[in-house]
Enzyme design. Structure first.
Site, mmCIF file in Angstrom:
data_model
loop_
_atom_site.group_PDB
_atom_site.id
_atom_site.type_symbol
_atom_site.label_atom_id
_atom_site.label_comp_id
_atom_site.label_asym_id
_atom_site.label_seq_id
_atom_site.Cartn_x
_atom_site.Cartn_y
_atom_site.Cartn_z
ATOM 1 N N GLY A 126 0.806 -1.220 0.000
ATOM 2 C CA GLY A 126 0.000 0.000 0.000
ATOM 3 C C GLY A 126 0.836 1.265 0.000
ATOM 4 O O GLY A 126 0.301 2.354 0.147
ATOM 5 N N SER A 129 4.347 1.048 -4.668
ATOM 6 C CA SER A 129 5.521 0.749 -5.485
ATOM 7 C C SER A 129 5.152 0.835 -6.962
ATOM 8 O O SER A 129 5.989 1.182 -7.793
ATOM 9 C CB SER A 129 6.059 -0.647 -5.154
ATOM 10 O OG SER A 129 5.077 -1.619 -5.404
ATOM 11 N N ASP A 174 -1.354 8.393 -6.582
ATOM 12 C CA ASP A 174 0.004 7.893 -6.345
ATOM 13 C C ASP A 174 1.008 8.561 -7.275
ATOM 14 O O ASP A 174 2.094 8.979 -6.847
ATOM 15 C CB ASP A 174 0.049 6.372 -6.538
ATOM 16 C CG ASP A 174 -0.951 5.649 -5.658
ATOM 17 O OD1 ASP A 174 -1.488 6.283 -4.733
ATOM 18 O OD2 ASP A 174 -1.194 4.460 -5.901
HETATM 19 C C1 GLA Z 1 -4.382 2.561 -4.812
HETATM 20 C C2 GLA Z 1 -4.580 3.363 -6.095
HETATM 21 C C3 GLA Z 1 -4.932 4.817 -5.799
HETATM 22 C C4 GLA Z 1 -6.074 4.928 -4.797
HETATM 23 C C5 GLA Z 1 -5.836 4.008 -3.591
HETATM 24 C C6 GLA Z 1 -7.044 3.952 -2.679
HETATM 25 O O1 GLA Z 1 -3.237 3.019 -4.156
HETATM 26 O O2 GLA Z 1 -3.415 3.310 -6.894
HETATM 27 O O3 GLA Z 1 -5.235 5.482 -7.006
HETATM 28 O O4 GLA Z 1 -7.310 4.678 -5.399
HETATM 29 O O5 GLA Z 1 -5.521 2.677 -3.985
HETATM 30 O O6 GLA Z 1 -7.263 5.183 -2.115
#
Ligand code: GLA
Length: 382
Positions: A126, A129, A174
């Site tokens: 989470g 990466s 991200d």
């Molecule tokens: C992953 C996805 C993000 C976001 C999160 C949940 O990290 O890449 O775009 O949706 O899950 O918040």
């Protein structure tokens, strides 16, 4: 040596060892924490992430032919291709290939390339990466090809690669964070307008811990895409293009109870993000505590993306006096819990979590003490 410099060196050295000559370009991108705002980005909502001092570096060199050779210090098997394949292969190389194809589509076909990935970001935890490998690949390849684009365009390109080629229908949080974060700050990002505001993180009396449950679910990606479809369907039931515009009063008009729950999470989470940003602006980090716990409950019950291991870590954290707040972080179905603690209590908190988790699940969580850092291309003038 800074954390990002170390990864730059590792990527260069790994490349030279793998291919026998130096790379033409290297880019290093950070992972991220998300303080609050989970599963809101693809609903055009708000998020509050920060880049962290865990990085991934990609070293590349363009070739004279169309061949693509990929190596990584994470995976033994080398990937050797005559040219960029049209479809995903189902392994780590998809992120690099997807980004290279997206660059070709937008900027004209380029030559083949050799690439080496050096990483200190655990996969599936989470910390994103995947966002980091996409961004580092895009920045390194575009720099090797002499292509210059704004950070937002790079973020969009990487998201398109993940959505279109890799097949994960993720939002833009991200990639945006890996590019535009600034150390000492979180980014309050409006995922509809892509307007961002830097919000100061708590000072050194407070610290962030990631407690990794070390649970990885095979189905995480398909369940993620399913959540996204449920949100779109809930928005459609209200005659809206996204849940961003839904209000609490709208919720009872959604007849499907599962979709109503998903929408309730998104509506309430957007409001929590704005309240959290406000607490940070007021330099009142203790105000984050109740918001983090509520976010976890909402992800657990309404959005159904938590699991027993994550719930256990949050419950354990809540029992320690030095903990300000905790919640599961990222896409869910395993990965990490984010804990905001008083810095003086770091050791005690980790010990309590490790013991309680081992009692219940007969294994230890992995801890990462993380600090905020700059993204690849922070904009200083905004
Ligand atoms: C992953 C996805 C993000 C976001 C999160 C949940 O990290 O890449 O775009 O949706 O899950 O918040």
């Amino acid at each position: 040596m800074s954390a990002s410099h170390q990864l730059d060196e590792r990527a260069r050295a790994g490349f030279r060892q793998a291919f026998g000559y130096p790379p033409g370009a290297v880019a290093v991108a950070p992972g991220r924490i998300n303080i609050i705002g989970e599963h809101t980005d693809y609903n055009d909502g708000f998020v509050l992430p920060a880049a962290i001092d865990r990085h991934l570096g990609v070293a590349v060199r363009l070739r004279r032919d169309a061949r693509v050779a990929l190596r990584s210090d994470r995976y033994q098997a080398a990937v050797e291709l005559d040219q960029l394949p049209p479809r995903r292969r189902g392994d780590w190389s998809d992120y690099l290939i997807g980004v290279a194809r997206e660059i070709d589509q937008r900027h004209g076909p380029g030559p083949g390339f050799d690439a080496f990935v050096a990483s200190e970001l655990p996969v599936g935890s989470g910390m994103s990466s995947s966002g980091a490998v996409e961004v580092a690949t895009a920045v390194a390849l575009m720099s090797a090809r002499g292509i210059e684009v704004a950070p937002i365009e790079t973020a969009r390109l990487c998201q398109a690669a993940e959505n279109g080629f890799v097949g994960a229908q993720t939002g833009i949080m991200d990639q945006f964070t890996a590019l535009k974060a600034r150390g000492g700050n979180a980014i309050l990002l409006d995922c509809r307008s892509l307007q961002d505001e830097q919000v100061p993180l708590p000072d050194g009396r407070f610290a962030w811990i990631l407690a990794d449950s070390r649970v990885r679910h095979e189905l995480a990606s398909s369940a993620y895409n399913e959540r996204r479809r449920e949100c779109e369907s809930a928005a459609a039931a209200l005659g809206l293009t996204s849940l961003r515009d839904a209000t609490e009063a709208d919720l009872e008009r959604i007849s499907n109870p599962v979709e109503r729950g998903r929408a309730r999470h998104v509506v309430s989470e957007n409001s929590r993000v704005l309240q959290a940003a406000d607490a940070l602006r007021r330099r009142a980090p203790r105000g984050l505590g109740p918001l983090l716990y509520k976010s976890h409950e909402s992800l657990r019950l309404d959005f159904a993306v938590s699991c027993r291991e994550l719930d256990c870590l949050v419950e354990l954290a809540a029992g320690v006096p030095q903990v300000i707040g905790a919640r599961m972080m990222g896409g869910g179905f395993g990965g990490c819990v984010l804990v905001l603690v008083e810095a003086s209590g770091l050791d005690d908190v980790e010990q309590h979590l490790a013991e309680g988790y081992a009692d219940e699940f007969h294994k230890s969580p992995e801890f990462y003490r993380v600090r905020s850092v700059d993204g690849v291309m922070p904009e200083r003038t905004s």
